[in-house]
Structures are given as structure tokens and as C-alpha cells.
Design a protein around this motif. Structure first.
Motif, PDB file in Angstrom:
ATOM      1  N   LYS A   1     -47.664  -8.406   5.378  1.00 49.93           N
ATOM      2  CA  LYS A   1     -48.439  -7.253   5.822  1.00 49.93           C
ATOM      3  C   LYS A   1     -47.487  -6.098   6.133  1.00 49.93           C
ATOM      4  N   LEU A   2     -47.661  -4.974   5.424  1.00 49.19           N
ATOM      5  CA  LEU A   2     -46.854  -3.784   5.687  1.00 49.19           C
ATOM      6  C   LEU A   2     -47.516  -2.874   6.714  1.00 49.19           C
ATOM      7  N   SER A   3     -48.831  -2.822   6.689  1.00 47.98           N
ATOM      8  CA  SER A   3     -49.570  -2.022   7.667  1.00 47.98           C
ATOM      9  C   SER A   3     -50.953  -2.646   7.822  1.00 47.98           C
ATOM     10  N   ASP A   4     -51.805  -1.996   8.590  1.00 48.58           N
ATOM     11  CA  ASP A   4     -53.153  -2.539   8.794  1.00 48.58           C
ATOM     12  C   ASP A   4     -53.979  -2.533   7.511  1.00 48.58           C
TER      13      ASP A   4
ATOM     14  N   TYR B   1     -41.151   4.945   9.165  1.00 47.44           N
ATOM     15  CA  TYR B   1     -42.167   5.940   8.819  1.00 47.44           C
ATOM     16  C   TYR B   1     -43.169   6.097   9.972  1.00 47.44           C
ATOM     17  N   LYS B   2     -43.561   4.978  10.561  1.00 52.42           N
ATOM     18  CA  LYS B   2     -44.523   5.025  11.664  1.00 52.42           C
ATOM     19  C   LYS B   2     -43.922   5.747  12.869  1.00 52.42           C
ATOM     20  N   PHE B   3     -42.643   5.515  13.165  1.00 55.81           N
ATOM     21  CA  PHE B   3     -41.987   6.209  14.277  1.00 55.81           C
ATOM     22  C   PHE B   3     -41.831   7.702  13.996  1.00 55.81           C
ATOM     23  N   ASP B   4     -41.512   8.046  12.761  1.00 53.58           N
ATOM     24  CA  ASP B   4     -41.299   9.458  12.416  1.00 53.58           C
ATOM     25  C   ASP B   4     -42.603  10.242  12.349  1.00 53.58           C
ATOM     26  N   HIS B   5     -43.661   9.629  11.818  1.00 55.10           N
ATOM     27  CA  HIS B   5     -44.908  10.363  11.567  1.00 55.10           C
ATOM     28  C   HIS B   5     -46.041  10.015  12.532  1.00 55.10           C
ATOM     29  N   GLY B   6     -45.887   8.990  13.317  1.00 59.11           N
ATOM     30  CA  GLY B   6     -46.909   8.616  14.278  1.00 59.11           C
ATOM     31  C   GLY B   6     -48.124   7.948  13.672  1.00 59.11           C
ATOM     32  N   ALA B   7     -48.060   7.542  12.435  1.00 57.33           N
ATOM     33  CA  ALA B   7     -49.177   6.872  11.758  1.00 57.33           C
ATOM     34  C   ALA B   7     -48.621   5.887  10.735  1.00 57.33           C
ATOM     35  N   ASP B   8     -49.466   4.921  10.367  1.00 57.14           N
ATOM     36  CA  ASP B   8     -49.047   3.961   9.341  1.00 57.14           C
ATOM     37  C   ASP B   8     -48.928   4.642   7.985  1.00 57.14           C
TER      38      ASP B   8
END
Length: 190
Positions: free
Chosen positions: A110-113, A140-147
């Protein structure tokens, strides 16, 4: 073997097999022809036997063992996507040649939801690829705040495999998930 009476014949022993050397009278430039008779059929020998270099030279020299960093561990991965769904299925068997090493491995990660990747091929390369993609997805999630989206993850996988084109990963990947519109998205890479 129907041999002509005008051909001289000599027989020697090489590793328990019978070696026959026949010379044709008047065959300029062709020299001698040496064959080895065994249960697997006749085999033509190199000129090393005639030069007195020994049996190993007659069969092409020393035996070479070649190293390959790759191992083909197989695997089956299937994905289907449609309106509002994406399904990915894979086997759990890890094999090498005719040996089954394990019957309980995970091929799907699983890479994301909304995104799942599954790979067959060399298990070490698959693990390295998954760790690299997971690291980039977390960053990417830390930089952009989304999956990362499924389409974005597919592009990331494509770029990662392309960067390794000169020393490729033996990972046959399938990525599946839902896109921004809720439609099933499936991409395969070899």
C-alpha cells in the motif's frame, strides 16, 4: 559408421570416452577432424587436443562460473479497474527455478489510501523498489500535506524504472487505485 578404407584411424581415451581422429588424405588446409563419441552423440573437438594441450583445452578450456545479481522469483499479479473500484490480486509463492522458497510472501504494498502496487520478478529488486517508492510517497506527503494520487504514483514508478534502465530492476510492476474522479486506474510496467 561407414568408413572408407583409405582413412588412417587412431583412437585415444579422454575422460572415459572414445575419441576418434580421422585425417583425409589430400585435404589441404583442413587438417585433422577430431570427434568424441558419447551417449549424447558425436561432438567435434577443438584443435587444442591436437596441440597436446590436454583434454580441458579440447573442450574449450576451463569451466567458467558466471555470477548474475538477478534471480527470477516469478509471481503473478493481476489488476482490474472500473467505475468506482480497482482490484489487484497476486500470488504468495516465492520460487527459484523448481524450488519453492516460501508460500507466504506479500507482493502487494500500500502506497497510500487509494493506491496499491504489486510486483513479480526478483524479490530483492521488488523490495528495494517498494522501499524507494514508499520513501518518496512519505516525503511527498510531508512536502504537500496530502497523499500522492494514483496517477502521480504511476508516474513516479515510471520515472524510477526509467532511471534504472542501465542496471534495471527485475520488477514487473502493476499499480492500481482510484484517480481524482473516483474511477479505477491500472498501469502495468515491465
Amino acid at each position: 559408421l561407414g568408413r572408407s578404407s583409405c582413412l588412417p584411424r587412431c583412437v585415444a581415451r579422454v575422460h572415459g570416452a572414445r575419441v576418434e581422429r580421422e585425417q583425409q588424405a589430400g585435404a589441404a588446409g583442413r587438417g585433422a577432424m577430431a570427434t568424441i563419441a558419447s551417449s549424447e552423440g558425436d561432438r567435434r573437438l577443438d584443435a587444442g587436443l591436437e596441440a597436446g594441450a590436454g583434454p580441458s583445452a579440447a573442450f574449450g578450456g576451463a569451466i567458467q562460473h558466471r555470477f548474475s545479481p538477478y534471480d527470477w522469483n516469478g509471481g503473478t499479479v493481476v489488476a482490474v479497474g472500473g467505475k468506482g473500484y480497482a482490484v489487484i490480486a497476486c500470488d504468495k509463492r516465492l520460487a527459484t527455478g523448481y524450488s519453492i522458497k516460501s508460500r507466504n510472501i506479500n507482493r502487494a504494498y500500500k502506497l497510500s489510501d487509494k493506491t496499491v502496487i504489486a510486483c513479480g520478478g526478483c524479490h530483492a529488486d521488488v523490495s528495494a523498489l517498494y522501499n524507494q517508492l514508499k520513501y518518496k510517497a512519505v516525503m511527498y506527503k510531508f512536502d504537500h500535506g496530502a497523499d500522492m494520487s494514483t496517477v502521480g504514483a504511476a508516474q513516479l514508478l515510471s520515472n524510477t524504472l526509467y532511471y534504472r534502465r542501465f542496471f534495471p530492476l527485475y520488477a514487473l510492476a502493476v499499480i492500481a487505485g482510484l484517480d481524482e474522479d473516483g474511477l479505477g486506474y491500472v498501469a502495468g510496467y515491465d
